[in-house]
Design a protein around this motif. Structure first.
Motif, PDB file in Angstrom:
ATOM      1  N   TRP A 170      -8.142   4.630  -4.528  1.00  0.00           N
ATOM      2  CA  TRP A 170      -7.340   4.209  -5.684  1.00  0.00           C
ATOM      3  C   TRP A 170      -6.140   3.347  -5.295  1.00  0.00           C
ATOM      4  O   TRP A 170      -5.505   2.758  -6.168  1.00  0.00           O
ATOM      5  CB  TRP A 170      -6.816   5.430  -6.433  1.00  0.00           C
ATOM      6  CG  TRP A 170      -7.872   6.366  -6.917  1.00  0.00           C
ATOM      7  CD1 TRP A 170      -9.168   6.068  -7.245  1.00  0.00           C
ATOM      8  CD2 TRP A 170      -7.722   7.778  -7.121  1.00  0.00           C
ATOM      9  NE1 TRP A 170      -9.835   7.206  -7.640  1.00  0.00           N
ATOM     10  CE2 TRP A 170      -8.971   8.271  -7.577  1.00  0.00           C
ATOM     11  CE3 TRP A 170      -6.667   8.669  -6.983  1.00  0.00           C
ATOM     12  CZ2 TRP A 170      -9.184   9.620  -7.887  1.00  0.00           C
ATOM     13  CZ3 TRP A 170      -6.865  10.015  -7.284  1.00  0.00           C
ATOM     14  CH2 TRP A 170      -8.112  10.476  -7.733  1.00  0.00           C
ATOM     15  N   ILE A 171      -5.816   3.284  -4.023  1.00  0.00           N
ATOM     16  CA  ILE A 171      -4.529   2.730  -3.611  1.00  0.00           C
ATOM     17  C   ILE A 171      -4.456   1.217  -3.821  1.00  0.00           C
ATOM     18  O   ILE A 171      -3.495   0.696  -4.391  1.00  0.00           O
ATOM     19  CB  ILE A 171      -4.244   3.080  -2.133  1.00  0.00           C
ATOM     20  CG1 ILE A 171      -4.129   4.602  -1.969  1.00  0.00           C
ATOM     21  CG2 ILE A 171      -2.969   2.392  -1.653  1.00  0.00           C
ATOM     22  CD1 ILE A 171      -4.067   5.063  -0.524  1.00  0.00           C
TER      23      ILE A 171
ATOM     24  N   ARG B 291       3.420   5.888  -3.002  1.00  0.00           N
ATOM     25  CA  ARG B 291       4.636   6.545  -3.491  1.00  0.00           C
ATOM     26  C   ARG B 291       4.653   6.607  -5.012  1.00  0.00           C
ATOM     27  O   ARG B 291       5.043   7.620  -5.601  1.00  0.00           O
ATOM     28  CB  ARG B 291       5.883   5.812  -2.985  1.00  0.00           C
ATOM     29  CG  ARG B 291       7.130   6.683  -3.068  1.00  0.00           C
ATOM     30  CD  ARG B 291       8.392   5.944  -2.727  1.00  0.00           C
ATOM     31  NE  ARG B 291       9.510   6.848  -2.566  1.00  0.00           N
ATOM     32  CZ  ARG B 291      10.037   7.629  -3.512  1.00  0.00           C
ATOM     33  NH1 ARG B 291       9.526   7.620  -4.733  1.00  0.00           N
ATOM     34  NH2 ARG B 291      11.058   8.434  -3.259  1.00  0.00           N
ATOM     35  N   ALA B 292       4.235   5.547  -5.661  1.00  0.00           N
ATOM     36  CA  ALA B 292       4.228   5.523  -7.121  1.00  0.00           C
ATOM     37  C   ALA B 292       3.226   6.520  -7.699  1.00  0.00           C
ATOM     38  O   ALA B 292       3.454   7.084  -8.769  1.00  0.00           O
ATOM     39  CB  ALA B 292       3.899   4.115  -7.618  1.00  0.00           C
ATOM     40  N   LEU B 293       2.138   6.736  -6.994  1.00  0.00           N
ATOM     41  CA  LEU B 293       1.086   7.622  -7.497  1.00  0.00           C
ATOM     42  C   LEU B 293       1.351   9.092  -7.183  1.00  0.00           C
ATOM     43  O   LEU B 293       0.715   9.966  -7.769  1.00  0.00           O
ATOM     44  CB  LEU B 293      -0.273   7.206  -6.918  1.00  0.00           C
ATOM     45  CG  LEU B 293      -0.803   5.871  -7.447  1.00  0.00           C
ATOM     46  CD1 LEU B 293      -2.002   5.412  -6.623  1.00  0.00           C
ATOM     47  CD2 LEU B 293      -1.175   5.986  -8.918  1.00  0.00           C
TER      48      LEU B 293
ATOM     49  N   LEU C 178       0.832  -1.206   0.000  1.00  0.00           N
ATOM     50  CA  LEU C 178       0.000   0.000   0.000  1.00  0.00           C
ATOM     51  C   LEU C 178       0.866   1.256   0.000  1.00  0.00           C
ATOM     52  O   LEU C 178       0.582   2.218  -0.732  1.00  0.00           O
ATOM     53  CB  LEU C 178      -0.934  -0.008   1.209  1.00  0.00           C
ATOM     54  CG  LEU C 178      -1.996  -1.120   1.231  1.00  0.00           C
ATOM     55  CD1 LEU C 178      -2.808  -1.051   2.512  1.00  0.00           C
ATOM     56  CD2 LEU C 178      -2.910  -1.022   0.010  1.00  0.00           C
ATOM     57  N   LEU C 179       1.937   1.244   0.792  1.00  0.00           N
ATOM     58  CA  LEU C 179       2.825   2.405   0.819  1.00  0.00           C
ATOM     59  C   LEU C 179       3.545   2.583  -0.511  1.00  0.00           C
ATOM     60  O   LEU C 179       3.719   3.719  -0.997  1.00  0.00           O
ATOM     61  CB  LEU C 179       3.841   2.258   1.957  1.00  0.00           C
ATOM     62  CG  LEU C 179       3.282   2.410   3.380  1.00  0.00           C
ATOM     63  CD1 LEU C 179       4.353   2.086   4.412  1.00  0.00           C
ATOM     64  CD2 LEU C 179       2.736   3.820   3.609  1.00  0.00           C
TER      65      LEU C 179
ATOM     66  N   TYR D 118      -1.758  -2.739  -6.830  1.00  0.00           N
ATOM     67  CA  TYR D 118      -1.269  -4.122  -6.771  1.00  0.00           C
ATOM     68  C   TYR D 118      -2.422  -5.127  -6.763  1.00  0.00           C
ATOM     69  O   TYR D 118      -2.222  -6.286  -6.409  1.00  0.00           O
ATOM     70  CB  TYR D 118      -0.411  -4.332  -5.523  1.00  0.00           C
ATOM     71  CG  TYR D 118       0.999  -3.800  -5.630  1.00  0.00           C
ATOM     72  CD1 TYR D 118       2.031  -4.576  -6.142  1.00  0.00           C
ATOM     73  CD2 TYR D 118       1.310  -2.504  -5.204  1.00  0.00           C
ATOM     74  CE1 TYR D 118       3.331  -4.104  -6.219  1.00  0.00           C
ATOM     75  CE2 TYR D 118       2.609  -2.020  -5.278  1.00  0.00           C
ATOM     76  CZ  TYR D 118       3.616  -2.824  -5.788  1.00  0.00           C
ATOM     77  OH  TYR D 118       4.899  -2.336  -5.870  1.00  0.00           O
ATOM     78  N   ARG D 119      -3.623  -4.689  -7.116  1.00  0.00           N
ATOM     79  CA  ARG D 119      -4.804  -5.544  -7.144  1.00  0.00           C
ATOM     80  C   ARG D 119      -5.073  -6.180  -5.771  1.00  0.00           C
ATOM     81  O   ARG D 119      -5.381  -7.370  -5.659  1.00  0.00           O
ATOM     82  CB  ARG D 119      -4.653  -6.638  -8.191  1.00  0.00           C
ATOM     83  CG  ARG D 119      -4.728  -6.136  -9.621  1.00  0.00           C
ATOM     84  CD  ARG D 119      -6.172  -5.828 -10.014  1.00  0.00           C
ATOM     85  NE  ARG D 119      -6.311  -5.820 -11.466  1.00  0.00           N
ATOM     86  CZ  ARG D 119      -6.502  -4.728 -12.212  1.00  0.00           C
ATOM     87  NH1 ARG D 119      -6.570  -3.545 -11.626  1.00  0.00           N
ATOM     88  NH2 ARG D 119      -6.637  -4.817 -13.508  1.00  0.00           N
TER      89      ARG D 119
END
Length: 416
Positions: A232-233, A223-225, A218-219, A237-238
């Motif tokens: 949306w988080i 960070r990627a977003l 989740l973290l 990673y589904r």
């Protein structure tokens, strides 16, 4: 920076694109290390085989690092810098995340690939065990190694191709096999111990606690977003279930996440603490998105339709799996990113043998200013992509609005 930070919509887009590596045009020619850095920044690089233009993973990287030799991505896989896994969908991920993703497989049991693999393992475990024994004894294999010759009756393999392929994919999804390398983009499967074991000797014993693995994914997603709403988080990673703001209270309280306000959003935004300096720049108006490029339909920026709509007011649906008569825009439509906005989309095909980059159709978003400045930026994005494909000649078909075609052709001609 505190959780009282306030971002405008444009500042939020700039932070999002910066986190994704799409804020600015690359300043220098890419090296292979830049590809790996881009994958680590995104966390995941989705794989797809459609190649009317460059296959999606190659195109996603091009959008971020500029022109590079396509074989570099294949080399990163063969050199064990990245590995293939089921995450958002079939993806490349950094080998440094192998233990984390392997430990989190229980959180993705609902994923169709994992669910189907577990069912096939239960139904065909003996056959899959025979396949694994074959790989252990004889080495890496491709699906085609077991394909029967047309009209041969029994052929040279043990099974019909369909069963063999499904069992290879089952062992891959469950982690017993990995992709050692690709040949002409076809997977070459080998035992996990001979793939990840080359760079991680404790590959089969190292673990991350299940709850900690979920937290870390989740973290990584946040960070990627760059900046994201809670809902949306999990999809990055589904993971399930979709998060609510209350689910993130503990991460905010400990400082792992920063809760912010984005003007125009009905829900709070979240920023990873590692991006606090970029958040400060964005709030001060000093983080700008200036890049002009074409995006893959499987780019993380657009793979969540709801998120793309909220960030960019861009309603994007992949139509390659839609029957042709029902398509609105085309088969493999590339979003056009210019200066922090998704300004349009184009349906393209690279005719490599003829050296032609065909823009079958180009559509600008309604409400935009279709002026010379926009034409120059869009032309540069198309020209960059065409040159990378080694298709220097370009053709332009349908254009909406029609008047934009003249401006675009003029700019494209000036770049020859």
């Amino acid at each position: 920076m505190t959780d009282a930070a306030v971002l405008t919509a444009a500042q939020a887009r700039a932070l999002h694109l910066a986190a994704q590596g799409l804020a600015a045009r690359p300043r220098r020619r890419a090296g292979k290390a830049d590809l790996l850095a881009a994958i680590k920044r995104m966390q995941l690089l989705q794989i797809d085989t459609i190649h009317v233009v460059a296959r999606s993973p190659y195109l996603v990287l091009f959008s971020r690092v500029g022109p590079y030799p396509a074989q570099w991505l294949d080399e990163l896989l063969a050199q064990r810098e990245i590995f293939e896994t089921w995450a958002h969908e079939a993806c490349f991920a950094p080998c440094s995340d192998y233990t984390l993703l392997r430990s989190a497989i229980e959180h993705r049991d609902h994923h169709w690939a994992i669910r189907n693999a577990r069912r096939r393992q239960a139904e065909h475990g003996a056959d899959i065990a025979r396949l694994l024994a074959h790989v252990r004894e004889r080495g890496a294999v491709k699906a085609a190694d077991f394909e029967r010759e047309a009209g041969s009756g029994t052929g040279g393999g043990w099974w019909q191709w369909k069963d063999e392929k499904l069992w290879l994919e089952t062992a891959f999804a469950l982690g017993e096999l990995m992709v050692s390398r690709r040949e002409n983009f076809h997977r070459v499967y080998d035992l996990a111990e001979r793939v990840i074991g080359q760079v991680q000797p404790d590959w089969d014993s190292a673990t991350v606690a299940t709850d900690l693995a979920r937290r870390e994914l989740l973290l990584k997603s946040v960070r990627a977003l760059g900046v994201t709403q809670a809902r949306w988080i999990a999809d990055y990673y589904r993971l399930r279930p979709r998060l609510r703001d209350s689910d993130l209270d503990a991460l905010v309280e400990e400082g792992a996440l920063l809760r912010v306000e984005v003007r125009g959003w009905q829900a709070p935004g979240y920023v990873h603490r590692d991006l606090a300096p970029q958040l400060a720049l964005a709030c001060a108006g000093r983080l700008r998105a200036t890049h002009a490029t074409l995006l893959s339909p499987f780019d993380p920026v657009v793979w969540d339709r709801e998120r793309a709509s909220e960030f960019f007011g861009f309603d994007y649906t992949l139509e390659c799996y839609t029957p042709e008569p029902k398509r609105r825009y085309g088969y493999f439509v590339l979003p056009i990113l210019v200066g922090g906005r998704l300004v349009g989309r184009l349906d393209a095909k690279a005719h490599r043998r003829e050296g032609v980059f065909e823009v079958k159709a180009l559509y600008l978003e309604e409400g935009g200013v279709a002026d010379e400045a926009l034409a120059q930026s869009v032309a540069r994005a198309i020209d960059d992509c065409a040159r990378w494909h080694q298709t220097p000649r370009m053709t332009l078909g349908r254009c909406r609005p029609a008047a934009f075609a003249r401006l675009l052709k003029t700019q494209l001609a000036a770049m020859r």
